[in-house]
Write a protein that holds these residues in place. Sequence first.
Motif, PDB file in Angstrom:
ATOM      1  N   GLN A 147       0.852  -1.174   0.000  1.00 12.08           N
ATOM      2  CA  GLN A 147       0.000   0.000   0.000  1.00 12.08           C
ATOM      3  C   GLN A 147       0.898   1.237   0.000  1.00 12.08           C
ATOM      4  N   TRP A 148       0.395   2.288  -0.578  1.00 11.36           N
ATOM      5  CA  TRP A 148       1.103   3.566  -0.562  1.00 11.36           C
ATOM      6  C   TRP A 148       0.255   4.597   0.190  1.00 11.36           C
ATOM      7  N   TYR A 149       0.950   5.364   1.019  1.00  6.81           N
ATOM      8  CA  TYR A 149       0.311   6.404   1.804  1.00  6.81           C
ATOM      9  C   TYR A 149       1.049   7.718   1.585  1.00  6.81           C
ATOM     10  N   LYS A 150       0.297   8.815   1.726  1.00  5.50           N
ATOM     11  CA  LYS A 150       0.895  10.144   1.689  1.00  5.50           C
ATOM     12  C   LYS A 150       0.639  10.799   3.045  1.00  5.50           C
ATOM     13  N   GLN A 151       1.669  11.417   3.585  1.00  4.56           N
ATOM     14  CA  GLN A 151       1.530  12.106   4.860  1.00  4.56           C
ATOM     15  C   GLN A 151       1.986  13.549   4.680  1.00  4.56           C
ATOM     16  N   ARG A 152       1.056  14.458   4.850  1.00  2.00           N
ATOM     17  CA  ARG A 152       1.424  15.872   4.804  1.00  2.00           C
ATOM     18  C   ARG A 152       2.089  16.252   6.117  1.00  2.00           C
ATOM     19  N   PRO A 153       2.901  17.294   6.126  1.00  2.00           N
ATOM     20  CA  PRO A 153       3.532  17.724   7.379  1.00  2.00           C
ATOM     21  C   PRO A 153       2.492  17.941   8.471  1.00  2.00           C
TER      22      PRO A 153
END
Lengths: 111, 119
Positions: free
Chosen positions: A33-39
Motif C-alpha cells: 500500500q502507498w500512503y501520503k503524509q502531509r507535514p
Amino acid sequence: GQQVMQIPQYQHVQEGEDFTTYCNSSTTLSNIQWYKQRPGGHPVFLIQLVKSGEVKKQKRLTFQFGEAKKNSSLHITATQTTDVGTYFCAGRRLGFQKLVFGTGTRLLVSP
Amino acid sequence: EPEVTQTPSHQVTQMGQEVILRCVPISNHLYFYWYRQILGQKVEFLVSFYNNEISEKSEIFDDQFSVERPDGSNFTLKIRSTKLEDSAMYFCASSGLAGGPILSTDTQYFGPGTRLTVL
C-alpha cells in the motif's frame, strides 16, 4: 525481521518536474500500500497493489509492483506544490494484517 | 465518509505516569491497530486487535502497553509508566468490514493521531 527501505530519503524538485520513489522489501510481500503524509498530518491511503507486475495510475501518479513482489515504485509526473509531503510504502506478508512501513521519501516542490 | 477519530490530539505527561489514548474506529470495521511515529521517522506497527484479542504485536509492544475495547465503539491504548522515549505520534487504524471476509488486502484507515509528549 522484515525491513522495508525507500530511496531517496528526500527530494526537492521544481514544480513541473517528475518525481520517483522506490521501495524495497527484504521479504516477499502479499500486497503493498502507498500512503501520503502531509507535514503534521496522518498517513492517507493512496492505493494498494496486489498482483505481481501490477501497474496502477491515479491521474499524475503511477504505481508499480515488482515481478518478485519485493519492490514497488511511485512516479509523479509534472509535480505540483500540492504534492508536497512524505510518501510511504507499506507492505504486508501473506497471513499478516500488520503493515510494515517503509522509511519514507519526503518530497518538497518549489513553485 | 466514515473516519477514525482519536482523542486527545495532544497529551503531555510526566515520566512514569500512565496515559490512555482513545480511538473510535470506523463503525463497521473489525480489525483495529495502533502504530506510532517518532518525530521525523517512519510509522511503526505496535499491535493489532481482532475479535476482542490481540492478533499481532511488535517487539515495541512490551508489558508497559495494553489495549482494550471497553465498549462497542472505543479502542484504547494504555501506557502504564511512560518513558521519555515513548514521546511520539500514536495513530489508530481500522480495517475489515463486518459481514465480509477478513482479507490481507483490506485497506487500513488511519486516524489523525495523538501527539504524546513525555517530560
